[in-house]
Design an enzyme around this catalytic site. Structure first.
Site, PDB file in Angstrom:
ATOM      1  N   HIS A 474       1.751  -9.027   2.744  1.00 47.32           N
ATOM      2  CA  HIS A 474       3.132  -8.557   2.708  1.00 47.32           C
ATOM      3  C   HIS A 474       3.248  -7.178   3.359  1.00 47.32           C
ATOM      4  O   HIS A 474       4.071  -6.965   4.261  1.00 47.32           O
ATOM      5  CB  HIS A 474       3.615  -8.505   1.252  1.00 47.32           C
ATOM      6  CG  HIS A 474       4.988  -7.939   1.066  1.00 47.32           C
ATOM      7  ND1 HIS A 474       6.093  -8.726   0.842  1.00 47.32           N
ATOM      8  CD2 HIS A 474       5.440  -6.652   1.062  1.00 47.32           C
ATOM      9  CE1 HIS A 474       7.162  -7.963   0.721  1.00 47.32           C
ATOM     10  NE2 HIS A 474       6.801  -6.697   0.835  1.00 47.32           N
ATOM     11  N   GLU A 475       2.413  -6.244   2.919  1.00 46.33           N
ATOM     12  CA  GLU A 475       2.471  -4.892   3.466  1.00 46.33           C
ATOM     13  C   GLU A 475       2.033  -4.866   4.925  1.00 46.33           C
ATOM     14  O   GLU A 475       2.532  -4.061   5.722  1.00 46.33           O
ATOM     15  CB  GLU A 475       1.612  -3.940   2.623  1.00 46.33           C
ATOM     16  CG  GLU A 475       2.096  -3.770   1.192  1.00 46.33           C
ATOM     17  CD  GLU A 475       3.531  -3.246   1.098  1.00 46.33           C
ATOM     18  OE1 GLU A 475       4.009  -2.618   2.065  1.00 46.33           O
ATOM     19  OE2 GLU A 475       4.174  -3.471   0.064  1.00 46.33           O
ATOM     20  N   HIS A 478       4.933  -5.423   7.156  1.00 44.84           N
ATOM     21  CA  HIS A 478       5.665  -4.194   7.442  1.00 44.84           C
ATOM     22  C   HIS A 478       4.966  -3.403   8.553  1.00 44.84           C
ATOM     23  O   HIS A 478       5.616  -2.869   9.466  1.00 44.84           O
ATOM     24  CB  HIS A 478       5.739  -3.308   6.189  1.00 44.84           C
ATOM     25  CG  HIS A 478       6.745  -3.759   5.177  1.00 44.84           C
ATOM     26  ND1 HIS A 478       8.068  -4.001   5.487  1.00 44.84           N
ATOM     27  CD2 HIS A 478       6.627  -4.003   3.840  1.00 44.84           C
ATOM     28  CE1 HIS A 478       8.721  -4.368   4.397  1.00 44.84           C
ATOM     29  NE2 HIS A 478       7.872  -4.383   3.387  1.00 44.84           N
ATOM     30  N   GLU A 503      12.900  -6.450   4.867  1.00 47.80           N
ATOM     31  CA  GLU A 503      11.820  -7.127   4.147  1.00 47.80           C
ATOM     32  C   GLU A 503      11.486  -8.496   4.723  1.00 47.80           C
ATOM     33  O   GLU A 503      10.586  -9.169   4.221  1.00 47.80           O
ATOM     34  CB  GLU A 503      12.199  -7.275   2.673  1.00 47.80           C
ATOM     35  CG  GLU A 503      12.281  -5.976   1.901  1.00 47.80           C
ATOM     36  CD  GLU A 503      10.921  -5.322   1.671  1.00 47.80           C
ATOM     37  OE1 GLU A 503       9.905  -6.049   1.656  1.00 47.80           O
ATOM     38  OE2 GLU A 503      10.880  -4.089   1.525  1.00 47.80           O
TER      39      GLU A 503
END
Length: 689
Positions: A474-475, A478, A503
């Site tokens: 997930h990170e 980003h 997101e």
């Protein structure tokens, strides 16, 4: 440039990525900034940023051409943000108190200077001139001019001096209230004392503090408390989650749940003041509510659009969530031998974990053995090589560039290990945005991916459970959003997009953490080297899907709380705790426990005030993109090229709705009133609805 002890540097106009390792070469400063060789260097860092920004302000005051105004404004923003963002990362992660305090002072000084910039009428006039000359600008420069003008006005520069002073005071007060709210959570996590120690699973003992004597609260045994050694259980989020998942003693779970959802008491008053201050600020800016103020710049445009979307999703999900609730309740009754037992909120994590394990044959310790942290970083490397055609080359890391021996340095800094005093969660921190300096030079983005992974008490190897693997991916989504963007202006670099789009990349990359086609290429047993079995991955997938409607229902509930608290305010004061309880009863299948006040530690109300709905928007967008663009061939270069060319490289430089339609087709969004909502077909298919 992806490796555990690395910082990654992507070449411009190339498909190579460089890795940085420790070296004995010439020293540099923290994050590669020469100023930051010592903590005192933050003073010079601030002074030089203010000096350079002042030169640019003087240049803009001469009203050069509109393209030059926008370029100079972007350089001011870049100069200031480098200091502010570096100070924030240092403040959150550096183990040296001197550095932390110097970073804190730098942040205060730069925020004071930012106030001067944001109230500079000459800069505002120059930006307005540039926006009016849009025919002389590129599409991205014109969009930048518009956003800069909006940013000035959202700070109140167009108001009378008296009103502007009031706005500034409110902004300062809101910042202080947010800091107080966060500080109270950290300072008062709550605790309960449990006697004897046998009531807590042995593998959790290392998280707890031994206590002796006192009343054996909740203990029904005959022995005297003074003869027992017990545990003090802090009810911070991490410990609370572990206790609720693994503790068979329902009384212990109840005590921990109630305490953890009732503190810190001081935040009742803080939250009420925050709601009032944000509402007053919004009205000063001509909006009906803070939700109106926050939602208007985004895809949704209006709180009415958001609330309507959330309520419709709530109605759609409720029947399936109710079925899941009944299944959990029946499972509890079977396990405890009481056919009339009621299912309570402190039961959810314990029994759903047990059901996932029993139905899908998932042992979390077995799963973790296939995800040693170095192999997970290798998985990120494999993913980027397959998807974007990247290769990796090692370059030396200069002494002084690191802030901790465990922190991996580069243009993507990886600081992955838990340590005392460090930022407690997982997040991506910007340090420097990408921007075009000239036709031949590009400033590469720099950021840090910060996590808090730790070794088990009985192991020297850091192994991730699968939820941690998902967080890492997930990170990393980003991070890729920033690393792959190639915008002319840092104002739109990477994640600097509409809030309800930000997101999406991180949610999209979560799918890769579940896909066997990638997992089989890096997930190997830490001692035998065996590739993770496909059967085990299918079991993980089955466990994930068991209570998907319940999880979606929870997210809708959170988003509705956020909208209601910061929406239009009633004429008379209201009981916030009562409102939260009513929303829980209406929009979830679970009881509200009287006397609990879960919202007073809901920190998303600070950074995502009136914007929590964006997580659900992102999940819907990501689901559609995964199914329509990625799922058939998720690791192919053609898929990666599509993602990069149609989405990632543009950052926030293009209209977000157009970006989404260009990538996944016009069906990904629909227009509702004045705003845009995501299509829900794909995400509801995942929920089997």
């Amino acid at each position: 440039m992806w490796k555990l002890t690395s910082r990654f540097r992507p070449h411009i106009n190339s498909n190579s990525w460089l890795i940085r390792h420790f070296s004995s070469g010439d020293a540099t400063g923290l994050y590669g900034f020469d100023h930051l060789k010592t903590a005192k260097g933050f003073q010079r860092f601030v002074a030089d940023a203010i000096e350079r920004s002042g030169e640019l302000v003087s240049y803009i005051s001469g009203m050069p051409s509109s393209p030059d105004i926008i370029k100079a404004m972007d350089e001011i923003s870049d100069t200031v943000c480098c200091v502010v963002d570096s100070a924030e990362l240092c403040r959150q992660t550096h183990p040296d108190r001197e550095f932390v305090e110097a970073a804190h002072k730098a942040a205060i000084d730069m925020n004071d200077y930012l106030h001067q910039l944001n109230t500079n009428h000459t800069l505002y006039a120059a930006v307005r001139k540039a926006e009016q000359d849009s025919n002389l600008l590129t599409e991205e420069a014109s969009r930048t001019a518009h956003h800069l003008r909006m940013d000035f006005e959202r700070g109140g520069i167009h108001l009378s001096p008296e009103k502007l002073d009031k706005v500034n005071n409110l902004t300062t007060n809101i910042f202080q209230l947010c800091s107080e709210f966060s500080g109270n959570i950290a300072d008062d996590p709550g605790h309960v004392d449990i006697f004897p120690v046998s009531r807590v699973p042995r593998h959790l003992h290392h998280l707890l503090t031994p206590v002796y004597g006192g009343s054996p609260r909740g203990y029904k045994g005959s022995a005297h408390a003074s003869k027992h050694r017990g545990f003090r259980i802090p009810t911070d989020q991490r410990t609370l989650s572990s206790i609720l998942q693994w503790t068979s003693d329902e009384e212990v779970r109840k005590m921990v749940y109630v305490e953890g959802n009732s503190v810190p008491h001081a935040n009742h008053g803080v939250l009420e003041k925050l709601i009032a201050s944000r509402h007053e600020l919004a009205q000063m800016m001509g909006c009906n509510s803070y939700a109106d103020f926050m939602v208007e710049p985004n895809l949704a445009k209006s709180p009415k659009v958001v609330t309507s979307f959330l309520q419709e999703l709530s109605r759609t999900v409720k029947p399936k969530a109710d079925q899941e609730f009944i299944a959990i309740r029946d499972f509890k009754r079977e396990k405890c031998g009481d056919k009339s037992a009621e299912l309570e909120p402190w039961d959810e994590t314990y029994y759903t974990s047990m059901m996932k394990s029993s139905v899908n044959d998932v042992d979390t310790s077995v799963v973790a053995s296939y995800f040693p942290l170095p192999q997970c970083i290798e998985g990120l490397k494999v993913l980027v090589e397959s998807l974007f055609g990247a290769t990796f080359h090692t370059v030396p890391l200069a002494p002084g560039e690191s802030w901790h021996p465990d922190g991996d340095l580069g243009y993507l800094y990886l600081d992955l290990y838990s340590r005392k005093g460090k930022y407690p969660g997982c997040a991506s921190f910007a340090i420097k945005g990408g921007r075009k300096i000239s036709d031949t030079e590009y400033q590469l983005p720099v950021l840090a991916l910060v996590c808090n992974f730790s070794r088990a008490s009985d192991s020297s190897v850091v192994k991730l459970n699968h939820s941690e693997v998902e967080v890492l991916f997930h990170e990393f989504g980003h991070a890729l959003h920033s690393l792959l963007s190639r915008t002319d202006y840092q104002h739109f670099s990477g994640t600097r997009v509409a809030l309800d789009l930000a997101e999406m990349p991180s949610n999209l990359f979560e799918y890769y953490a579940w896909d066997y086609r990638l997992l089989k290429r890096f997930a190997r047993h830490h001692s035998t080297g065996e590739t993770i079995p496909e059967k085990l991955v299918k079991s993980l997938q089955g466990a994930r899907n068991m209570f998907a409607a319940t999880e979606m229902q929870r997210q809708v509930f959170y988003a509705l709380i956020d909208q209601m608290l910061f929406g239009e305010q009633p004429a008379t004061s209201r009981d916030v705790s009562k409102l939260v309880a009513e929303l829980k009863r209406e929009h979830t299948s679970w009881n509200h426990v009287e006397g609990t006040h879960w919202h007073i530690r809901f920190s998303h109300l600070l950074n995502y005030g009136a914007g929590y709905y964006s997580y659900i928007y992102a999940k819907c967008f990501a689901s559609t993109i995964w199914q329509s663009v990625c799922e058939e061939d998720p690791l192919s270069l053609s898929t990666g090229t599509l993602l990069r060319e149609k989405f990632f490289k543009h950052g926030g430089a293009k209209d977000p709705g157009e970006l989404l339609k260009d990538l996944a087709g016009k069906e990904i969004i629909s227009v509702h009133g004045e705003g845009i909502v995501p299509a829900t077909t794909c995400v509801l298919n995942e929920l089997k609805l």
